[in-house]
Design a protein around this motif. Structure first.
Motif, PDB file in Angstrom:
ATOM      1  N   ASN A  21       0.827  -1.207   0.000  1.00 39.16           N
ATOM      2  CA  ASN A  21       0.000   0.000   0.000  1.00 39.16           C
ATOM      3  C   ASN A  21       0.862   1.259   0.000  1.00 39.16           C
ATOM      4  OD1 ASN A  21      -2.563  -1.330   0.091  1.00 39.16           O
ATOM      5  ND2 ASN A  21      -2.106  -1.845   2.213  1.00 39.16           N
ATOM      6  N   VAL A  22       2.097   1.132   0.485  1.00 39.18           N
ATOM      7  CA  VAL A  22       3.030   2.263   0.486  1.00 39.18           C
ATOM      8  C   VAL A  22       3.872   2.248  -0.789  1.00 39.18           C
ATOM      9  CG1 VAL A  22       4.960   3.358   1.695  1.00 39.18           C
ATOM     10  CG2 VAL A  22       3.090   2.321   3.009  1.00 39.18           C
ATOM     11  N   LEU A  23       4.480   1.104  -1.096  1.00 43.06           N
ATOM     12  CA  LEU A  23       5.255   0.963  -2.323  1.00 43.06           C
ATOM     13  C   LEU A  23       4.315   0.467  -3.419  1.00 43.06           C
ATOM     14  CD1 LEU A  23       7.510   1.016  -0.116  1.00 43.06           C
ATOM     15  CD2 LEU A  23       8.842  -0.375  -1.676  1.00 43.06           C
ATOM     16  N   ASN A  24       3.371   1.325  -3.748  1.00 43.82           N
ATOM     17  CA  ASN A  24       2.350   0.989  -4.737  1.00 43.82           C
ATOM     18  C   ASN A  24       2.849   1.342  -6.141  1.00 43.82           C
ATOM     19  OD1 ASN A  24       2.123   3.787  -4.901  1.00 43.82           O
ATOM     20  ND2 ASN A  24       0.368   3.855  -3.522  1.00 43.82           N
ATOM     21  N   GLU A  25       2.002   1.190  -7.132  1.00 43.79           N
ATOM     22  CA  GLU A  25       2.414   1.425  -8.522  1.00 43.79           C
ATOM     23  C   GLU A  25       2.862   2.867  -8.748  1.00 43.79           C
ATOM     24  OE1 GLU A  25       3.852   0.910 -12.011  1.00 43.79           O
ATOM     25  OE2 GLU A  25       3.178  -0.781 -10.816  1.00 43.79           O
ATOM     26  N   GLU A  26       2.206   3.814  -8.125  1.00 45.10           N
ATOM     27  CA  GLU A  26       2.609   5.223  -8.265  1.00 45.10           C
ATOM     28  C   GLU A  26       4.020   5.431  -7.695  1.00 45.10           C
ATOM     29  OE1 GLU A  26       1.369   9.543  -6.400  1.00 45.10           O
ATOM     30  OE2 GLU A  26      -0.212   8.045  -6.675  1.00 45.10           O
ATOM     31  N   TRP A  27       4.286   4.869  -6.521  1.00 45.12           N
ATOM     32  CA  TRP A  27       5.616   4.972  -5.906  1.00 45.12           C
ATOM     33  C   TRP A  27       6.659   4.314  -6.800  1.00 45.12           C
ATOM     34  CZ3 TRP A  27       9.579   1.873  -4.567  1.00 45.12           C
ATOM     35  CH2 TRP A  27      10.538   2.402  -3.716  1.00 45.12           C
ATOM     36  N   MET A  28       6.324   3.114  -7.330  1.00 43.84           N
ATOM     37  CA  MET A  28       7.277   2.395  -8.179  1.00 43.84           C
ATOM     38  C   MET A  28       7.574   3.159  -9.465  1.00 43.84           C
ATOM     39  SD  MET A  28       7.177  -1.627  -7.844  1.00 43.84           S
ATOM     40  CE  MET A  28       5.739  -2.379  -7.170  1.00 43.84           C
ATOM     41  N   GLN A  29       6.576   3.827 -10.019  1.00 43.67           N
ATOM     42  CA  GLN A  29       6.799   4.624 -11.235  1.00 43.67           C
ATOM     43  C   GLN A  29       7.799   5.747 -10.956  1.00 43.67           C
ATOM     44  OE1 GLN A  29       5.920   4.068 -14.378  1.00 43.67           O
ATOM     45  NE2 GLN A  29       7.082   5.884 -14.944  1.00 43.67           N
ATOM     46  N   GLU A  30       7.636   6.436  -9.834  1.00 45.72           N
ATOM     47  CA  GLU A  30       8.587   7.494  -9.459  1.00 45.72           C
ATOM     48  C   GLU A  30       9.982   6.915  -9.226  1.00 45.72           C
ATOM     49  OE1 GLU A  30       7.141   9.901  -6.218  1.00 45.72           O
ATOM     50  OE2 GLU A  30       5.193  10.147  -7.170  1.00 45.72           O
ATOM     51  N   PHE A  31      10.061   5.760  -8.611  1.00 46.14           N
ATOM     52  CA  PHE A  31      11.339   5.085  -8.380  1.00 46.14           C
ATOM     53  C   PHE A  31      12.014   4.755  -9.709  1.00 46.14           C
ATOM     54  CE2 PHE A  31      14.136   1.515  -7.601  1.00 46.14           C
ATOM     55  CZ  PHE A  31      14.730   1.819  -6.386  1.00 46.14           C
ATOM     56  N   ARG A  32      11.239   4.220 -10.663  1.00 46.99           N
ATOM     57  CA  ARG A  32      11.789   3.852 -11.979  1.00 46.99           C
ATOM     58  C   ARG A  32      12.332   5.069 -12.712  1.00 46.99           C
ATOM     59  NH1 ARG A  32       7.531  -0.098 -11.972  1.00 46.99           N
ATOM     60  NH2 ARG A  32       6.048   1.384 -12.805  1.00 46.99           N
ATOM     61  N   GLU A  33      11.698   6.213 -12.545  1.00 48.04           N
ATOM     62  CA  GLU A  33      12.127   7.424 -13.238  1.00 48.04           C
ATOM     63  C   GLU A  33      13.470   7.933 -12.720  1.00 48.04           C
ATOM     64  OE1 GLU A  33       8.887  10.176 -12.806  1.00 48.04           O
ATOM     65  OE2 GLU A  33       7.553   8.956 -14.063  1.00 48.04           O
ATOM     66  N   THR A  34      13.809   7.607 -11.478  1.00 44.33           N
ATOM     67  CA  THR A  34      15.025   8.127 -10.866  1.00 44.33           C
ATOM     68  C   THR A  34      16.109   7.077 -10.672  1.00 44.33           C
ATOM     69  OG1 THR A  34      13.633   9.689  -9.657  1.00 44.33           O
ATOM     70  CG2 THR A  34      15.891   9.461  -8.904  1.00 44.33           C
TER      71      THR A  34
END
Length: 108
Positions: A21-34
């Motif tokens: 719920n914390v490391l959700n798809e939105e979080w992972m997308q931001e992680f992938r970008e950086t």
């Protein structure tokens, strides 16, 4: 003067808890970008454990890309008591730096 190459093999075993719920798809997308193009929580668990192994200073719970994570060990230590870690990631230490083999070779 004698020189020796000493290879020490250790075993590190962790249980990595990730709150999806914390490391959700939105979080992972931001992680992938950086950082890295991880698309699964399993890839993140592996990266988290590998970063922990590489840390020379084990009292520092900061992991690149994740921030300060919660670390709990078998002695009752819990970094949440003093480190103000982020929510969503906990590393439970099962075994850390247990020496399994040492090989010494004299260098000429």
């Amino acid at each position: 003067m004698k020189k020796f190459k000493v290879e020490v093999t250790t075993t590190n075993t962790y249980e990595v808890e990730i709150d999806e719920n914390v490391l959700n798809e939105e979080w992972m997308q931001e992680f992938r970008e950086t950082f890295y193009s991880f698309s699964t929580l399993e890839e993140h668990a592996q990266q988290i454990a590998e970063q922990r192994v590489r840390k020379a200073e084990r009292t520092d719970s900061f992991l690149e890309g994740y921030g300060k994570v919660r670390v709990k060990d078998y002695y009752g230590f819990d970094s949440k008591k003093w480190d103000n870690p982020i929510d969503g990631i906990t590393i439970n230490i099962i075994d850390e730096d247990e020496i399994t083999e040492t090989e010494v070779t004299e260098l000429s």
